[in-house]
Design a protein around this motif. Structure first.
Motif, mmCIF file in Angstrom:
data_model
loop_
_atom_site.group_PDB
_atom_site.id
_atom_site.type_symbol
_atom_site.label_atom_id
_atom_site.label_comp_id
_atom_site.label_asym_id
_atom_site.label_seq_id
_atom_site.Cartn_x
_atom_site.Cartn_y
_atom_site.Cartn_z
ATOM 1 N N UNK A 145 60.909 8.293 66.090
ATOM 2 C CA UNK A 145 59.715 8.756 66.783
ATOM 3 C C UNK A 145 58.784 7.568 66.905
ATOM 4 N N UNK A 146 58.254 7.367 68.077
ATOM 5 C CA UNK A 146 57.374 6.222 68.314
ATOM 6 C C UNK A 146 55.955 6.709 68.575
ATOM 7 N N UNK A 147 55.001 6.073 67.924
ATOM 8 C CA UNK A 147 53.595 6.345 68.220
ATOM 9 C C UNK A 147 53.030 5.116 68.915
ATOM 10 N N UNK A 148 52.169 5.370 69.903
ATOM 11 C CA UNK A 148 51.533 4.250 70.610
ATOM 12 C C UNK A 148 50.214 4.703 71.204
ATOM 13 N N UNK A 149 49.487 3.740 71.724
ATOM 14 C CA UNK A 149 48.214 3.996 72.396
ATOM 15 C C UNK A 149 47.189 4.649 71.465
ATOM 16 N N UNK A 150 47.185 4.234 70.194
ATOM 17 C CA UNK A 150 46.233 4.794 69.241
ATOM 18 C C UNK A 150 44.799 4.411 69.587
ATOM 19 N N UNK A 151 43.915 5.366 69.398
ATOM 20 C CA UNK A 151 42.487 5.156 69.641
ATOM 21 C C UNK A 151 41.721 5.924 68.575
ATOM 22 N N UNK A 152 40.621 5.361 68.111
ATOM 23 C CA UNK A 152 39.808 5.996 67.079
ATOM 24 C C UNK A 152 38.346 5.940 67.487
ATOM 25 N N UNK A 153 37.650 7.048 67.293
ATOM 26 C CA UNK A 153 36.212 7.106 67.562
ATOM 27 C C UNK A 153 35.545 7.882 66.436
ATOM 28 N N UNK A 154 34.379 7.396 66.002
ATOM 29 C CA UNK A 154 33.601 8.141 65.003
ATOM 30 C C UNK A 154 32.815 9.207 65.756
ATOM 31 N N UNK A 155 33.046 10.479 65.410
ATOM 32 C CA UNK A 155 32.407 11.579 66.133
ATOM 33 C C UNK A 155 31.229 12.177 65.373
ATOM 34 N N UNK A 156 31.125 11.861 64.106
ATOM 35 C CA UNK A 156 30.008 12.265 63.240
ATOM 36 C C UNK A 156 30.125 11.377 62.000
ATOM 37 N N UNK A 157 29.094 11.290 61.184
ATOM 38 C CA UNK A 157 29.222 10.455 59.989
ATOM 39 C C UNK A 157 30.463 10.836 59.173
ATOM 40 N N UNK A 158 31.324 9.851 58.936
ATOM 41 C CA UNK A 158 32.557 10.017 58.152
ATOM 42 C C UNK A 158 33.574 10.965 58.779
ATOM 43 N N UNK A 159 33.460 11.265 60.069
ATOM 44 C CA UNK A 159 34.422 12.093 60.799
ATOM 45 C C UNK A 159 34.908 11.298 62.004
ATOM 46 N N UNK A 160 36.241 11.228 62.147
ATOM 47 C CA UNK A 160 36.840 10.367 63.155
ATOM 48 C C UNK A 160 37.870 11.131 63.971
ATOM 49 N N UNK A 161 37.864 10.887 65.269
ATOM 50 C CA UNK A 161 38.851 11.455 66.170
ATOM 51 C C UNK A 161 39.908 10.392 66.423
ATOM 52 N N UNK A 162 41.145 10.697 66.063
ATOM 53 C CA UNK A 162 42.277 9.815 66.311
ATOM 54 C C UNK A 162 43.102 10.416 67.435
#
Length: 125
Positions: free
Chosen positions: A71-88
């Protein structure tokens, strides 16, 4: 693009996502549950909703019966959506099946915990 100040977090979270797709030997149900909030839930690529207990059952089964496919993962992106909460967000390729994935991760005093996960099948890739 992931903000440069979040690249370390992106790397950490992408590694943790791999554990959910291909849990290694010795991972236990307690390990998975430590990585999920008690009210964790998921919407699978099928559109079905799954609770924490169901997902823990699936992951426990993957340890007992490992999937040897690549299984291959690619195009990862991360954004902080609230303090200490992240959308991957990322793309998961499982042979001919391609899905877009998103997970909300919370940084806690005891480590990273998932709050929510969703997969959406990509049609006609």
């Amino acid at each position: 693009m992931t903000s440069p100040n979040l690249l370390t977090i992106l790397d950490e979270l992408m590694h943790l996502e791999e554990i959910f797709h291909h849990p290694g030997p010795g991972m236990t149900r307690a390990d998975f549950e430590r990585m999920t909030e008690p009210d964790f839930w998921e919407v699978g690529a099928s559109g079905r909703r799954y609770n924490r207990d169901f997902v823990s059952d699936v992951l426990e089964d993957r340890v007992r019966h490992p999937d040897r496919s690549t299984w291959e993962t690619r195009d990862g992106h991360c954004a902080e959506i609230a303090p200490d909460n992240f959308l991957l967000t990322y793309t998961l390729i499982q042979g001919d099946r391609v899905t877009r994935r998103m997970t909300i991760w919370r940084r806690s005093a005891t480590g990273w915990k998932t709050v929510y996960h969703q997969g959406t099948t990509v049609a006609n890739v």
